[in-house]
Design an enzyme around this catalytic site. Structure first.
Site, PDB file in Angstrom:
ATOM      1  N   LYS A   1       0.847  -1.190   0.000  1.00 64.49           N
ATOM      2  CA  LYS A   1       0.000   0.000   0.000  1.00 64.49           C
ATOM      3  C   LYS A   1       0.888   1.247   0.000  1.00 64.49           C
ATOM      4  CE  LYS A   1      -4.283   1.250   2.403  1.00 64.49           C
ATOM      5  NZ  LYS A   1      -5.119   0.918   3.569  1.00 64.49           N
TER       6      LYS A   1
ATOM      7  N   GLU B   1     -20.198  -5.054   9.619  1.00 58.94           N
ATOM      8  CA  GLU B   1     -21.206  -4.266  10.323  1.00 58.94           C
ATOM      9  C   GLU B   1     -22.259  -5.130  11.012  1.00 58.94           C
ATOM     10  OE1 GLU B   1     -19.254  -1.769   7.253  1.00 58.94           O
ATOM     11  OE2 GLU B   1     -20.269  -3.717   7.180  1.00 58.94           O
TER      12      GLU B   1
ATOM     13  N   ARG C   1     -26.189  -1.937   6.401  1.00 62.48           N
ATOM     14  CA  ARG C   1     -25.835  -3.334   6.210  1.00 62.48           C
ATOM     15  C   ARG C   1     -26.209  -4.185   7.424  1.00 62.48           C
ATOM     16  NH1 ARG C   1     -20.188  -4.135   3.588  1.00 62.48           N
ATOM     17  NH2 ARG C   1     -21.341  -4.810   1.768  1.00 62.48           N
TER      18      ARG C   1
END
Length: 660
Positions: A301, A388, A416
């Site tokens: 990253k 979630e 969600r």
């Protein structure tokens, strides 16, 4: 000398370059990412990590015929650069510019829109099933990060791949976890062996021969187990946490090829995600495979930009920055603290005084402000990853044991966990507190991240308390109040800076279901208008009232504070006293706060006309600023005043005429 990137007007042009030229292309792409995102910001770190992978994908496959499905899709910037959008790339995440995520209406090369994690595997599998149904030959490639593997939907998709199709290509873009150096060489050697067509042909012929023997199927089964054990021992395929990156932000995990192969998927890797020749050969093998394949790719990253490597969480997604140093401009003097920071600081105070309070986030410690609690009181902080539904259920379990869990999740992501809110929290009437950041607009991110539906999806649920503060001090009061309740409590607040109201050292209790009158009628002559400004729209109500006051109107301003339970007496009183009621909300109009006021007044037999100011029944696009979108859709003081004039013009009071 012209750059290779300038010559790529279509992904087919990538195929014409040599490997040496592709290396130069990746350097040019990184330069454009770093320099062109500096002005407006964006998801820089994730895209720097997938440059070679994206180039290799376009070298091997052919979009839009072949399909690339990106999980979350915040890492699709390189894909946009290579698919005819480089001339508009500087407009990304700005008004009328490119979207920061994949968007089907933006390009035929974007086959699936996204914005939330965990969707790619199931969506890609659906495409594979459709392809198989119609006997077409598209390749479907699913690029899913290890963030997706903390999300339950991903495992539901993985569980069904082998039962659904024989042709599926999954790319596990692993940018947070690494393979130890002492086993990397063996792993690379095994990967080179397993991707060799001659090896696979011999292996397939051997399997056919063994199957013809007595109990051959059983021998094959044991052979596969032995092969996996050998791979695990020799290659050390299990993942270990990268000690150089302890801030995994809830993403990643431990696992090995057994995870995929037990689900009937062929696992290849892990391989270096920045080795172009190796990527190309591995993708060519996956393309030719007659079995579903998962290619495990290790990427860095922020690769190529030290600032992004050193601060991966910051550069995952950020605003404007200096492309040379990576520094972001300081806040302007006098800028109020962000709501998320007030939330985080208040959480620390509350936890210090009440041992029953804990904080829970779904991989967003910085975005929600819970990073402050993690640093101050790590034992009272939980990051459950991008999961979630699990976060809601986890909180419900803690609540049954006498705790007051505070779940900090963006409004859009809490959608969600809706089933769990209804069936596990509300039905059991558990005192879970939900703090919904980004309620309203997340302007640069667009429709996948706007939080415009939570009032509607919550106000039909029994047992809950739902609040919206008009400033940062009231946010702290509502958090304190929620910890004293025995019912589920929800607090919605916007992204960005507060109103500049000082936060009291000790929060105060707010009476449940009680609105606040911030300005009453002045009693002077003038047509009476009652403006109910919910949450951050209270300021707009005040501004509209000031405009109308100059014109002789008599305006009352009410801060509703609660959308459930609604303060019936205050709403009815001012509706009966006024000639017009105006509701203002940072939410869609269908099913929202204004709709609840209409229902209430109808039930009470109050016929006073109501003007509702809010977002229309459509998905709102992205833009450079919230102000631009509010101006476009009329969530402004000027439009509110105009709507008042127009509505009252239709309801002119009866005039007495002299009779001769």
């Amino acid at each position: 000398m012209s750059r290779y990137l300038d010559m790529v007007d279509d992904p087919s042009h990538v195929k014409k370059l040599t490997v040496e030229q592709l290396h130069q292309l990746t350097s040019e792409i990184r330069h454009d990412l770093i320099t062109k995102l500096a002005k407006n910001g964006g998801h820089l770190g994730p895209n720097l990590g997938v440059v070679e992978l994206t180039v290799a994908l376009h070298f091997v496959f052919s979009t839009p015929h072949d399909k690339f499905v990106w999980d979350v899709s915040h890492q699709s910037y390189v894909h946009k650069l290579l698919t005819g959008r480089k001339d508009r790339f500087h407009t990304i995440r700005t008004t009328d510019g490119l979207n920061g995520f994949s968007l089907r209406t933006e390009s035929p090369h974007d086959c699936y829109g996204a914005g939330h994690a965990g969707t790619a595997l199931s969506a890609a599998l659906g495409m594979c099933a459709a392809r198989d149904q119609r006997n077409s030959d598209e390749n479907v490639v699913c690029i899913f990060g290890d963030a997706a593997l903390t999300n339950g939907i991903s495992f539901e998709g993985l569980n069904n791949i082998a039962h659904t199709t024989k042709r599926f290509i999954g790319i596990l873009n692993d940018n947070e976890w690494s393979i130890a150096k002492n086993v990397g060489a063996i792993s690379a050697h095994l990967n080179k062996l397993i991707t060799n067509p001659r090896y696979n042909r011999v292996q397939k012929d051997l399997e056919k021969w063994v199957k013809r023997m007595p109990k051959g199927e059983l021998a094959i089964k044991f052979g596969h187990k032995a092969e996996e054990i050998l791979k695990s021992v020799l290659a050390g395929a299990s993942l270990s946490q990268n000690p150089e990156q302890p801030e995994s932000d809830g993403r990643g995990g431990y696992g090995n090829s057994l995870l995929f192969e037990e689900m009937g998927l062929r696992y290849l890797g892990p391989i270096d995600g920045h080795d172009l020749p190796l990527l190309i050969s591995s993708l060519e093998f996956a393309k030719a495979s007659e079995l579903p394949v998962v290619l495990h790719v290790l990427t860095k990253k922020g690769k190529g930009y030290d600032a992004a490597i050193n601060q991966p969480e910051k550069f995952h997604g950020l605003g404007p920055y200096d492309p040379v140093t990576g520094a972001t401009p300081p806040a302007k003097p006098g800028t109020p603290p962000n709501y998320q920071d007030v939330f985080g600081q208040t959480m620390v105070k509350l936890c210090q005084k009440d041992n029953s309070i804990v904080g829970i986030t779904a991989a967003m410690p910085t975005g929600t402000g819970l990073k402050a609690l993690e640093k101050a009181m790590p034992s009272r902080y939980y990051d459950v990853g991008i999961a979630e539904e699990h976060a809601v259920l986890f909180a419900a379990g803690m609540a049954t044991m006498g705790f007051h869990p505070v779940v900090a999740i963006y409004s859009t992501f809490l959608q969600r966990g809706y089933d769990c809110i209804v069936h596990d929290v509300a039905l059991q009437d558990l005192p879970v507190i939900f703090c919904m950041d980004r309620a309203g607009l997340s302007a640069n991110d667009g429709p996948t991240h706007h939080g415009l539906f939570d009032i509607a999806y919550l106000r039909c649920v029994p047992n809950i308390i739902s609040m919206a503060p008009r400033n940062e001090d009231e946010l702290a009061d509502m958090m304190f109040t929620a910890t004293h309740q025995k019912h589920p409590a929800f607090i919605r607040y916007p992204r960005g800076a507060g109103e500049g109201v000082p936060v009291k050292e000790q929060p105060a209790l707010v009476e449940i279901g009680q609105a606040e009158v911030t300005r009453n009628f002045n009693g002077k002559k003038g047509r009476k208008v009652a403006l109910f400004g919910l949450g951050n729209m209270h300021r707009v109500a005040q501004q509209a009232a000031d405009l109308l006051l100059v014109e002789g109107f008599d305006c009352a301003i009410i801060n509703p504070r609660f959308t459930k339970p609604l303060d019936a007496s205050t709403h009815e009183f001012f509706a009966r006293a006024a000639e017009l009621v105006v509701t203002l909300e940072d939410h869609v109009l269908p099913g929202g706060y204004g709709a609840s006021v209409l229902e209430l007044l109808s039930d009470k037999g109050v016929s006073t006309p109501v003007v509702r100011i809010g977002w229309p029944d459509q998905f709102i696009e992205h833009a450079s600023t919230v102000d631009h979108l509010r101006e476009k859709y009329g969530l402004t003081a000027a439009n509110t005043a105009a709507q008042v004039r127009a509505a009252l013009a239709k309801h002119e009071p009866a005039r007495l005429t002299a009779v001769a």
